[in-house]
Design a protein around this motif. Structure first.
Motif, PDB file in Angstrom:
ATOM      1  N   LEU A 179       0.831  -1.207   0.000  1.00 36.67           N
ATOM      2  CA  LEU A 179       0.000   0.000   0.000  1.00 36.67           C
ATOM      3  C   LEU A 179       0.868   1.260   0.000  1.00 36.67           C
ATOM      4  N   GLU A 180       1.981   1.215   0.731  1.00 38.83           N
ATOM      5  CA  GLU A 180       2.877   2.369   0.758  1.00 38.83           C
ATOM      6  C   GLU A 180       3.501   2.604  -0.611  1.00 38.83           C
ATOM      7  N   ASP A 181       3.879   1.498  -1.257  1.00 38.10           N
ATOM      8  CA  ASP A 181       4.428   1.635  -2.607  1.00 38.10           C
ATOM      9  C   ASP A 181       3.393   2.240  -3.555  1.00 38.10           C
ATOM     10  N   ARG A 182       2.157   1.776  -3.421  1.00 41.95           N
ATOM     11  CA  ARG A 182       1.095   2.290  -4.286  1.00 41.95           C
ATOM     12  C   ARG A 182       0.808   3.758  -3.971  1.00 41.95           C
ATOM     13  N   ARG A 183       0.784   4.098  -2.679  1.00 39.80           N
ATOM     14  CA  ARG A 183       0.552   5.500  -2.298  1.00 39.80           C
ATOM     15  C   ARG A 183       1.642   6.402  -2.848  1.00 39.80           C
ATOM     16  N   ARG A 184       2.898   5.950  -2.694  1.00 37.54           N
ATOM     17  CA  ARG A 184       4.015   6.751  -3.176  1.00 37.54           C
ATOM     18  C   ARG A 184       3.951   6.904  -4.690  1.00 37.54           C
ATOM     19  N   ALA A 187       1.330   9.458  -5.486  1.00 37.47           N
ATOM     20  CA  ALA A 187       1.609  10.804  -4.990  1.00 37.47           C
ATOM     21  C   ALA A 187       2.842  11.438  -5.612  1.00 37.47           C
ATOM     22  N   THR A 188       3.641  10.650  -6.314  1.00 37.37           N
ATOM     23  CA  THR A 188       4.926  11.160  -6.802  1.00 37.37           C
ATOM     24  C   THR A 188       4.801  11.826  -8.172  1.00 37.37           C
ATOM     25  N   VAL A 189       5.373  12.991  -8.265  1.00 39.50           N
ATOM     26  CA  VAL A 189       5.530  13.710  -9.536  1.00 39.50           C
ATOM     27  C   VAL A 189       7.026  13.782  -9.825  1.00 39.50           C
ATOM     28  N   TRP A 190       7.419  13.486 -11.058  1.00 42.72           N
ATOM     29  CA  TRP A 190       8.830  13.499 -11.439  1.00 42.72           C
ATOM     30  C   TRP A 190       9.139  14.830 -12.116  1.00 42.72           C
ATOM     31  N   TYR A 191      10.114  15.530 -11.566  1.00 49.92           N
ATOM     32  CA  TYR A 191      10.352  16.880 -12.067  1.00 49.92           C
ATOM     33  C   TYR A 191      11.810  17.077 -12.483  1.00 49.92           C
ATOM     34  N   ASP A 235       2.565  14.073  -1.099  1.00 46.33           N
ATOM     35  CA  ASP A 235       1.907  13.871   0.197  1.00 46.33           C
ATOM     36  C   ASP A 235       2.748  14.426   1.336  1.00 46.33           C
ATOM     37  N   HIS A 236       4.066  14.498   1.136  1.00 50.83           N
ATOM     38  CA  HIS A 236       4.962  14.909   2.208  1.00 50.83           C
ATOM     39  C   HIS A 236       5.758  16.172   1.884  1.00 50.83           C
ATOM     40  N   GLN A 237       5.774  16.564   0.631  1.00 47.61           N
ATOM     41  CA  GLN A 237       6.526  17.764   0.247  1.00 47.61           C
ATOM     42  C   GLN A 237       5.642  18.625  -0.642  1.00 47.61           C
ATOM     43  N   ARG A 270       5.211  26.329  -5.167  1.00 50.29           N
ATOM     44  CA  ARG A 270       4.467  25.857  -4.000  1.00 50.29           C
ATOM     45  C   ARG A 270       3.149  25.231  -4.451  1.00 50.29           C
ATOM     46  N   ILE A 271       2.930  23.993  -4.049  1.00 47.78           N
ATOM     47  CA  ILE A 271       1.718  23.259  -4.436  1.00 47.78           C
ATOM     48  C   ILE A 271       0.602  23.625  -3.468  1.00 47.78           C
ATOM     49  N   VAL A 272      -0.553  24.025  -4.029  1.00 43.18           N
ATOM     50  CA  VAL A 272      -1.689  24.395  -3.170  1.00 43.18           C
ATOM     51  C   VAL A 272      -2.818  23.368  -3.265  1.00 43.18           C
ATOM     52  N   ASP A 273      -2.791  22.557  -4.313  1.00 40.31           N
ATOM     53  CA  ASP A 273      -3.796  21.493  -4.468  1.00 40.31           C
ATOM     54  C   ASP A 273      -3.080  20.257  -5.010  1.00 40.31           C
TER      55      ASP A 273
END
Length: 288
Positions: A179-184, A187-191, A235-237, A270-273
């Motif tokens: 589940l953590e792998d799926r959540r990550r 939630a992850t965006v590659w920049y 989710d964390h940054q 800065r992410i607001v949504d």
């Protein structure tokens, strides 16, 4: 007168001898009476001691009351397994104490029989009492044996529950990791952040439109070396700071989902949504 003198002397001697014999016989019978009284007193003392020993041993046997393992050890759920193990250890310690008490009672019964045998004291009443003690001892041994079997059985059940619990915990850990792998992943965006020349060189953007090379605009290519992108767990940054005088986002994130502004020392996105922002999985920022 001369004839009567020897007769008188003989009578006197006979009377003296008879008196002496009577005195000796009286003394002998007195001694016998005292010895008999002493033997009777000793017998009474031994009997009283035997009765006291029998009562003491019986009290000891009555005090041997095995605990009920099912009341404290019966496993009702996997969650109770850790609490059951200390109780099982306490039960085993109690069983060891009961066995020691039984061994002491057996030794005392044997000593009582040995004393009775050595003294020649064989009374039906005492024999019956000793036989009853032996029967009680056998009964207590049977109870302790039964208790040991119950504790062993419950210990095996606890071991089985422990194994099941470990398997369940392993599955839970595996599921949580999945589940953590799926959540990550969600939630992850590659920049990637760079100037125009660098992004074009690394094939991360392409130039489109314009006339004769003039007025061309940059657009994400969707290609480039994956190792050039960095992960951002939204989710964390919620922000990225970088050194630049100016910058703009080339990828089609919803404009309302972020703010790009100047900060001391550079720029900050800065992410607001986060939910809206990460609908686009790549983020390309060109600096000027």
């Amino acid at each position: 007168m001369r004839r009567s003198t020897p007769i008188l002397v003989a009578v006197v001697l006979i009377l003296a001898a008879l008196s002496a014999w009577l005195a000796i016989e009286v003394r002998r019978r007195g001694d016998d009476t005292r010895r008999t009284a002493d033997r009777e007193q000793q017998a009474e003392d031994r009997y009283a001691r035997a009765i006291a020993d029998i009562a003491s041993i019986q009290d000891s046997l009555d005090a041997i009351t095995p605990l009920d393992p099912e009341a404290s050890l019966e496993p009702s759920s996997l969650g109770a397994e850790q609490r059951i193990v200390p109780s099982a250890e306490e039960a085993l310690a109690r069983i060891a104490s009961l066995r020691a008490s039984i061994d002491r009672a057996r030794t005392r019964i044997q000593g009582l029989e040995d004393r009775m045998r050595a003294s020649g004291q064989r009374l039906d009443g005492l024999d019956k009492l000793v036989a009853r003690l032996k029967a009680d001892l056998v009964e207590r041994e049977g109870l302790v044996t039964s208790l040991t079997d119950q504790v062993d059985s419950l210990t095996q059940q606890v071991s089985g529950l422990s194994g099941s619990l470990q398997v369940t915990q392993a599955k839970v850990v595996e599921q949580e990791a999945s589940l953590e792998d799926r959540r990550r992943e969600l939630a992850t965006v590659w920049y990637v952040i760079g100037d125009r020349r660098t992004l074009l060189r690394d094939s991360l953007v392409v130039a489109r439109g314009g006339v004769l090379g003039m007025g061309r605009t940059l657009a994400p290519s969707g290609r480039g070396e994956p190792s050039l992108y960095r992960p951002l767990d939204t989710d964390h940054q919620s922000s990225i700071e970088f050194v630049a005088q100016n910058a703009r986002v080339l990828t089609p994130q919803t404009v309302s989902s972020y703010v790009l502004e100047r900060v001391p020392g550079g720029m900050e996105l800065r992410i607001v949504d986060s939910r809206e922002f990460r609908k686009v999985r790549q983020l390309v920022i060109v600096t000027e």
